[in-house]
Design an enzyme around this catalytic site. Sequence first.
Site, short mmCIF file in Angstrom:
data_model
loop_
_atom_site.label_atom_id
_atom_site.label_comp_id
_atom_site.label_asym_id
_atom_site.label_seq_id
_atom_site.Cartn_x
_atom_site.Cartn_y
_atom_site.Cartn_z
N ASP A 1 0.81 -1.08 0.07
CA ASP A 1 -0.08 0.04 -0.08
C ASP A 1 0.87 1.16 0.21
OD1 ASP A 1 -1.71 2.12 0.63
OD2 ASP A 1 -2.50 1.48 2.72
N LYS B 1 2.90 11.13 -3.45
CA LYS B 1 1.97 10.52 -3.95
C LYS B 1 1.08 11.53 -4.87
CE LYS B 1 -1.46 6.99 -3.10
NZ LYS B 1 -2.02 6.32 -2.26
N GLU C 1 -7.29 0.52 -4.18
CA GLU C 1 -6.94 0.40 -2.67
C GLU C 1 -8.31 -0.18 -1.97
OE1 GLU C 1 -5.65 4.48 -1.75
OE2 GLU C 1 -3.73 3.76 -2.51
N ASP D 1 -12.84 5.32 1.65
CA ASP D 1 -11.42 5.26 1.83
C ASP D 1 -10.97 6.71 1.77
OD1 ASP D 1 -8.64 4.92 1.74
OD2 ASP D 1 -8.70 3.61 0.07
#
Length: 578
Positions: free
Chosen positions: A8, A70, A147, A169
Site C-alpha cells: 500500500d 503521491k 485500494e 477510503d
Amino acid sequence: MGKIIGIDLGTTNSCVAVMEGGKAVIIPSAEGGRTTPSVVAFAQSGQRLVGQAAVRQAVANAERTITSIKREMGSAYEIKIDGKTFTPPEISAMVLGKLKKDAEAYLGEAVNEAVITVPAYFTDAQRQATKDAGTIAGLEVRRIINEPTAAALAYGADKEENRKVLVFDLGGGTFDVSVLDIKDGVIEVVATAGNNRLGGDDFDACIVEWLVAEFEREHRVNLSGQLTAMIRLREAAEQAKKELSSAKNATISLPYLSESKGTPLHLNLTLSRAKFDELTAHLVKAMAAPVQQAMGDAHISKDNIGKVLLVGGATRMPAVQEQVKNITGKDGFKGIDPDECVAMGAALQGGVMIGEVNGLLLLDVTPLSLGIETVGDVCTHVIERNTTIPISKSQVFTTAANFQPSVEVHVLQGERPRASQNKTLGKFRLKGIQKAMAGVPQIEVTFTIDVNGIVHVAAKDLKTGRAQDITIESSSNMSDEDIQNAIRDAQQYAADDDKFRQATEARGQLQRLLGQADELENQAKSKDKQAYKAMKEALSGPIKTAKKALGSKNPDEVMSACDALETAMGPYRNGDEN
Ligand code: AMP
C-alpha cells in the site's frame, strides 16, 4: 516460486504485507513499525533517508525532505537536489525500495515481485507512474489494484455472507468510494468514484492556516514564508488532528517558533474539536457527492448497503464518521485496521496469483470514462466509467474534411463533455487513410484496458488496413530510457547505502572494541605492570589504526581495523576470562 509482496503505497504512510500460512500478515519495518512514513530525505552527507529516519530530521533539513509525493504522481512535477532532478516515480521508488528491503530482511530471501495498490480514482498517468516507480525499485509489478478493492479483499476473504459493501477510503491525500458486490468468493466492483486531491493532509492544512492566522494576530508575524516554522506547524497540526479524534481539545505548543526583533516567539494555543469541525466543514461536505455518485452508478439505495468499510487513517475523525452515517445510513464498520487492510488485500491478491489463495476472484472497474476528441471540442466516449476490466472495445469514426490524408487520435480520460476539459492521455496520427469525401473512411478505434487499469489504444482504417497503436506510456512523464537510467541510479544508491550502513555499523563495533581495549589495559595496569607493558605494546598498533579508521567511510577499512584489533585483544581477553 518467490513471494509476491502486497504494498500500500500511501500519501503519508506505506505498508507492506505478505501471505504466510494462508493468511496475509504485515511485515514490520526495520525500525519496528507496522507502517513506514512515505517520506524521503537527502541528508547533507549525501545519504538518502527513507521512512522514520527521514521524518526525524525533517525540521532541521526541511528543503531536502520530501513528503506526500503521491499527490504528484503522473504529473510533470520535478524535484531538484544537488543539481540532480528527480521525478515523482523516482522518489516513490525510494519508498518502495525500503519496503522491498524490509520485506527481504523479514522473509530472509530476495523479493522481486509485488502487487501495488493505487486509489481507485487514479488516472492512467498516475497508474503508469506507480508502475514505473515499482520498476525503478527493482520490483516487477505483477498487478496494480485499487485500494478500496484491496480493503474489501482483506475484509471479504474469509466471509461467507453475500452482500453489497461500500468502501469509504480517506487516506492522507486521496478520497475513494467503491461499491462492491461480494458473492461466493467473487469480489466485483460495481462502481467507484472519488477525488484524488482530498485527504487527511487537507485537514492538517486547515489547522495550519488557522495557526498562522492566530499567530499573526497575536505577534504580527506572518509565518507562511518561514519553511522550518511551517514544517513544525504541519507536524503539530497533524498531531492535534489525531488527538481530536478521541479528545475534545488539543493543545498546540511550539516554543521558539519564530522571533521578532531578537525576541523569541512561542505558540501556545488550544484547538477544540468544535472549532476544528468548523474549520474543516467544507472538506467533510465535499465527501457527499462522490458517495452519492457511486451509489447512483451502482443503482443502490441506503437500504441495499450491507456494510460500510472504513479505510484510511483519516476515517478515524468523528466528523467523517458522522458524515458516513448521514449519507449511507450506516455506522462504518471498524473491524478491520484502516491502516493495514489495503496492504493485506494486496498480499492476498499476490497469493491468488501464485495459487496460494484459492476461490477468490477480483473483478475491478475503470474509474473514468475513456474516449477521443471529435469535431467541435467534443469528447466521445468509447468506454464508460465503471466498466469491468480487463476490457477491449471498438468504435468506428470517420473524417471531417474531404480527402483528409490522416487523422489525429486524441485520447481522453474523464467525464466532461468538452474534450479540452478532460485529461489528455496521448495523441497519435493515423496516416495513409482512404482518400475520400468527408464521412466516407471508416476508422476503427479500439481501447483496451488491462487488469492494471492501464490503457492501450489502436486505430485502423478499415479500407486500407493501415493501423497505428499506442500504449499510453508517455503519460507517466518517463520514457523507457529515463526508467532504465533511474533503475541504474537506484541500484547504485542501494549499493552506496549498504556501504554507508555497513561502515556505520562497523564504526559502532570499532568504538565498542576500543572501549573494551581501554578496559583491558586498565585492568592489567592495576594487576601486573609487566603484563600491562606487553599488552600495551601488542595493542598500540591496532588501536592507532582503529582510531584512524573511525573517520573512514570505507566499510572495508573499518572492518579490517576491527578484525586486527579483535585478533590483537584475543589472548588478553582469554587471560581475563581465566
Ligand atoms: P493513510 O494514507 O491511510 O495512511 O492515512 C493517513 C492519514 O490518516 C493522514 O492524514 C493521517 O494524519 C490520518 N490519521 C491517522 N490517524 C488518525 C487519527 N487518529 N485521527 C485522524 N486522522 C488520522
